[in-house]
Design a protein around this motif. Sequence first.
Motif, PDB file in Angstrom:
ATOM      1  N   SER A  21       0.831  -1.195   0.000  1.00 47.49           N
ATOM      2  CA  SER A  21       0.000   0.000   0.000  1.00 47.49           C
ATOM      3  C   SER A  21       0.873   1.255   0.000  1.00 47.49           C
ATOM      4  CB  SER A  21      -0.914   0.012   1.235  1.00 47.49           C
ATOM      5  OG  SER A  21      -0.147   0.066   2.415  1.00 47.49           O
ATOM      6  N   ARG A  22       2.199   1.035  -0.005  1.00 47.48           N
ATOM      7  CA  ARG A  22       3.156   2.136   0.020  1.00 47.48           C
ATOM      8  C   ARG A  22       4.478   1.596  -0.511  1.00 47.48           C
ATOM      9  NH1 ARG A  22       6.339   0.644   4.090  1.00 47.48           N
ATOM     10  NH2 ARG A  22       5.436  -0.710   5.662  1.00 47.48           N
ATOM     11  N   PRO A  23       5.440   2.456  -0.840  1.00 47.44           N
ATOM     12  CA  PRO A  23       6.741   1.979  -1.319  1.00 47.44           C
ATOM     13  C   PRO A  23       7.418   1.096  -0.265  1.00 47.44           C
ATOM     14  CG  PRO A  23       6.482   4.309  -1.792  1.00 47.44           C
ATOM     15  CD  PRO A  23       5.326   3.931  -0.904  1.00 47.44           C
ATOM     16  N   ALA A  24       8.121   0.068  -0.716  1.00 49.38           N
ATOM     17  CA  ALA A  24       8.790  -0.864   0.202  1.00 49.38           C
ATOM     18  C   ALA A  24      10.127  -1.276  -0.393  1.00 49.38           C
ATOM     19  CB  ALA A  24       7.918  -2.095   0.448  1.00 49.38           C
ATOM     20  N   VAL A  25      11.114  -1.478   0.487  1.00 46.50           N
ATOM     21  CA  VAL A  25      12.439  -1.944   0.088  1.00 46.50           C
ATOM     22  C   VAL A  25      12.586  -3.399   0.474  1.00 46.50           C
ATOM     23  CG1 VAL A  25      14.927  -1.722   0.488  1.00 46.50           C
ATOM     24  CG2 VAL A  25      13.508   0.326   0.245  1.00 46.50           C
ATOM     25  N   ILE A  26      13.049  -4.217  -0.465  1.00 49.15           N
ATOM     26  CA  ILE A  26      13.307  -5.639  -0.224  1.00 49.15           C
ATOM     27  C   ILE A  26      14.805  -5.833  -0.112  1.00 49.15           C
ATOM     28  CG2 ILE A  26      13.029  -7.976  -1.129  1.00 49.15           C
ATOM     29  CD1 ILE A  26      10.647  -6.983  -2.738  1.00 49.15           C
ATOM     30  N   VAL A  34      10.841  -5.526   3.651  1.00 56.63           N
ATOM     31  CA  VAL A  34      10.671  -6.969   3.486  1.00 56.63           C
ATOM     32  C   VAL A  34      12.049  -7.592   3.643  1.00 56.63           C
ATOM     33  CG1 VAL A  34       9.930  -8.819   1.958  1.00 56.63           C
ATOM     34  CG2 VAL A  34       8.715  -6.638   1.934  1.00 56.63           C
ATOM     35  N   VAL A  35      12.270  -8.296   4.745  1.00 51.98           N
ATOM     36  CA  VAL A  35      13.591  -8.830   5.088  1.00 51.98           C
ATOM     37  C   VAL A  35      13.693 -10.272   4.604  1.00 51.98           C
ATOM     38  CG1 VAL A  35      15.244  -9.289   6.920  1.00 51.98           C
ATOM     39  CG2 VAL A  35      13.695  -7.334   7.102  1.00 51.98           C
ATOM     40  N   LEU A  36      14.742 -10.570   3.811  1.00 56.79           N
ATOM     41  CA  LEU A  36      14.969 -11.907   3.296  1.00 56.79           C
ATOM     42  C   LEU A  36      16.239 -12.476   3.914  1.00 56.79           C
ATOM     43  CD1 LEU A  36      14.272 -11.387  -0.527  1.00 56.79           C
ATOM     44  CD2 LEU A  36      12.670 -12.161   1.244  1.00 56.79           C
ATOM     45  N   GLU A  39      21.620 -14.911   1.403  1.00 55.94           N
ATOM     46  CA  GLU A  39      22.929 -14.311   1.201  1.00 55.94           C
ATOM     47  C   GLU A  39      23.138 -13.808  -0.224  1.00 55.94           C
ATOM     48  OE1 GLU A  39      26.279 -16.455   2.501  1.00 55.94           O
ATOM     49  OE2 GLU A  39      25.682 -16.515   4.586  1.00 55.94           O
ATOM     50  N   SER A  40      22.326 -14.299  -1.185  1.00 50.96           N
ATOM     51  CA  SER A  40      22.445 -13.824  -2.558  1.00 50.96           C
ATOM     52  C   SER A  40      21.774 -12.473  -2.755  1.00 50.96           C
ATOM     53  CB  SER A  40      21.813 -14.843  -3.515  1.00 50.96           C
ATOM     54  OG  SER A  40      22.489 -16.064  -3.452  1.00 50.96           O
ATOM     55  N   CYS A  41      21.050 -12.030  -1.747  1.00 51.11           N
ATOM     56  CA  CYS A  41      20.322 -10.765  -1.802  1.00 51.11           C
ATOM     57  C   CYS A  41      21.174  -9.672  -1.159  1.00 51.11           C
ATOM     58  CB  CYS A  41      18.997 -10.934  -1.064  1.00 51.11           C
ATOM     59  SG  CYS A  41      18.016  -9.462  -0.895  1.00 51.11           S
ATOM     60  N   SER A  42      21.206  -8.501  -1.761  1.00 55.44           N
ATOM     61  CA  SER A  42      21.939  -7.363  -1.175  1.00 55.44           C
ATOM     62  C   SER A  42      21.168  -6.805   0.018  1.00 55.44           C
ATOM     63  CB  SER A  42      22.142  -6.268  -2.217  1.00 55.44           C
ATOM     64  OG  SER A  42      22.971  -6.724  -3.263  1.00 55.44           O
ATOM     65  N   ARG A  43      21.852  -6.010   0.837  1.00 55.05           N
ATOM     66  CA  ARG A  43      21.215  -5.485   2.048  1.00 55.05           C
ATOM     67  C   ARG A  43      19.977  -4.662   1.693  1.00 55.05           C
ATOM     68  NH1 ARG A  43      23.598  -5.386   6.775  1.00 55.05           N
ATOM     69  NH2 ARG A  43      22.861  -3.299   7.286  1.00 55.05           N
ATOM     70  N   HIS A  44      20.089  -3.780   0.732  1.00 57.50           N
ATOM     71  CA  HIS A  44      18.941  -3.058   0.202  1.00 57.50           C
ATOM     72  C   HIS A  44      18.938  -3.333  -1.299  1.00 57.50           C
ATOM     73  CE1 HIS A  44      19.790  -0.824   3.991  1.00 57.50           C
ATOM     74  NE2 HIS A  44      18.479  -0.927   4.092  1.00 57.50           N
ATOM     75  N   HIS A  45      18.161  -4.311  -1.715  1.00 58.60           N
ATOM     76  CA  HIS A  45      18.279  -4.894  -3.048  1.00 58.60           C
ATOM     77  C   HIS A  45      17.423  -4.163  -4.082  1.00 58.60           C
ATOM     78  CE1 HIS A  45      19.516  -8.633  -5.290  1.00 58.60           C
ATOM     79  NE2 HIS A  45      18.655  -8.084  -6.142  1.00 58.60           N
ATOM     80  N   VAL A  46      16.123  -4.002  -3.794  1.00 53.64           N
ATOM     81  CA  VAL A  46      15.217  -3.428  -4.781  1.00 53.64           C
ATOM     82  C   VAL A  46      14.086  -2.685  -4.072  1.00 53.64           C
ATOM     83  CG1 VAL A  46      13.814  -5.524  -4.943  1.00 53.64           C
ATOM     84  CG2 VAL A  46      13.844  -3.944  -6.856  1.00 53.64           C
ATOM     85  N   ARG A  47      13.619  -1.598  -4.682  1.00 51.47           N
ATOM     86  CA  ARG A  47      12.467  -0.865  -4.154  1.00 51.47           C
ATOM     87  C   ARG A  47      11.266  -1.131  -5.056  1.00 51.47           C
ATOM     88  NH1 ARG A  47      14.442   3.729  -4.298  1.00 51.47           N
ATOM     89  NH2 ARG A  47      14.933   4.121  -2.116  1.00 51.47           N
ATOM     90  N   LEU A  60      18.432  -1.291  -6.529  1.00 47.17           N
ATOM     91  CA  LEU A  60      19.167  -0.305  -5.734  1.00 47.17           C
ATOM     92  C   LEU A  60      20.673  -0.534  -5.790  1.00 47.17           C
ATOM     93  CD1 LEU A  60      16.758  -0.155  -2.648  1.00 47.17           C
ATOM     94  CD2 LEU A  60      16.858   1.381  -4.627  1.00 47.17           C
ATOM     95  N   GLY A  61      21.163  -0.946  -6.959  1.00 50.96           N
ATOM     96  CA  GLY A  61      22.593  -1.191  -7.113  1.00 50.96           C
ATOM     97  C   GLY A  61      23.026  -2.510  -6.524  1.00 50.96           C
ATOM     98  N   SER A  62      22.153  -3.519  -6.563  1.00 53.92           N
ATOM     99  CA  SER A  62      22.461  -4.824  -5.972  1.00 53.92           C
ATOM    100  C   SER A  62      23.618  -5.489  -6.712  1.00 53.92           C
ATOM    101  CB  SER A  62      21.232  -5.732  -6.024  1.00 53.92           C
ATOM    102  OG  SER A  62      20.896  -6.032  -7.367  1.00 53.92           O
TER     103      SER A  62
END
Length: 594
Positions: A21-26, A34-36, A39-47, A60-62
Amino acid sequence: MSTVKLLIESADGRGREFELSRPAVIGRSPTADVVLADESCSRHHVRVVPEGGGCRFEDLGSTNGTFVNGTRQASGVLADGDRLLVGNTVFRVQRARRDPGATVVLEQALKDDARIVERLDVAQLVAGADGEADPALLRALEQLLETGRGTPDLHVLALALVDAAQRLLEPDRTAMLVHRHDGVDGRTPIVVSRSELRLDPDRAFVRECLAENKLLLLEQTGKSSQYALVAPLRRGNEPLALLYVDRRKKPFTPAQCALAARLVASGGSLMHTADLHERLRSEVARQQRPDPADTRIVGESPPLKDVLRHLRRNASAPGPLLFVGETGTGKELFARHLHELSPRRNGPFVSINCSATPDSQLEAEILGRKRSDAKAITEDQLGAIERARGGSLFLDEIDALDLASQARLAAVLRERSQRADGEPPLDVRLIAASAHDLASLVRTGGFHEELLALIATDTVVLPPLRDRRDDIPLLADHFLKLHARRINRRARTLSHDALRALSAYQWPGNIRELSNVIERAVMLSSGEEVTAKLFPFPLDPGDLALDNVEKIAIERALAFCHYKKGAAAKALGISWPTLNKKIADYGIEIPEKD
């Protein structure tokens, strides 16, 4: 009102969903929306940003990129049914519809200033329940048992508990905080909910509920009062999960508290069984495949990002590619990364180390053994170039091939066919690598000129570790966790003197040497902290002399500013002429612009 959901479809976390319902960072950072635990995922991977019947996304520059329906993309729009790959986690975009009269979903669970009205002992609530069982509770428990039959899935069971609590307790919102075993550093808390709800595991009432094994009743006053019930799911002394329900208008009754206590008591046993099954499945999978951490590209330095950017641009090209880099720079790792980015990712990746294969067998290993009958082909007659059909063939240290074998390989590449009769056609992408200047070897007669021309149409130079000093702390931490987990040691952190020694060392063996040094230190360690005294080289004070520190600072500022001297001078707080003088004094090389 039309809304959008992200539904996890991959095996790890399947069934978990998030309503946007709003912007979220995975990402894997605890500060992400959204916390995954990936280890293949960057700390702040995608918005991801909800938009109309779908959502927009922005990488986000993953390090490992974001993929939409199998294609790597930096940004774009996701429609209903599209699949988003973040690390190893697959999200499916699902357009959802909400009843206009439904309760408004708040962004957050109750805050820390919520007042704890009552603390109740779960065991006493269960023991004090009336002898006559509640029919609704019996039906809920029967459904839970059915869900947990066979080999239970932890997330599916958590969702079933969410649904049972929703029916029994009549809340506005329901969620579970599942403390899922991550196989590395203990347990990772994950929120499971049918609606968007952020439940911070560090909230005071969450910590108290799990630590004290108490069912808590809470009230938060404001424009309108809100009431919540939180109850722990445990197995012995170990907290497995927490049930959270809240609503407006009226508090939860004693009868509902008793129902919640009986639900979490039964659910705790089922969650424990599912947790054991999941840990067993993870261990079996880990034993059956290489550790994914071994194939991760770690780092955020500009030289590394330049290489990754080049590989992304050329991943779909059909022609050969040549990696050139010092020993230990990770040439095979980058070759695998290129294969995974390419349209051939579903085909085989076959790797041959030419310098590690006996000369007498090397040509046959790559091109295949001679056959008397082409219709009777056995597995041991197939060369790597045929085993890699539909995929990629990686030839490391290709200059170890003798000149006659190099000439035959050049002919195969030139004719695009394995045999003289033209059958079967060559269907493989060749990725070669060398630690030497092959052009110099051609001039001295040590390498086949035509083969170099064929494989060097796209050449990627891999930077040595001394040119990636910003990545040393990240790589060291990566190898520390990897080796500590593999050899079962307690080591978790590197001391300041250890990081200083690692950053000052020149690393002639590059990343491979760094991995070996960390592995040795982990084996020798006895506690959670690894110190510099466990390294096989001393901390050289000369490496930390003021001149060296200044030189390193200038080199890093230039690299960070993409060698724009004006920006680098501003970042360093010095004038342009001063920066030019120091560049000349230290002999710092500025790469030529493309």
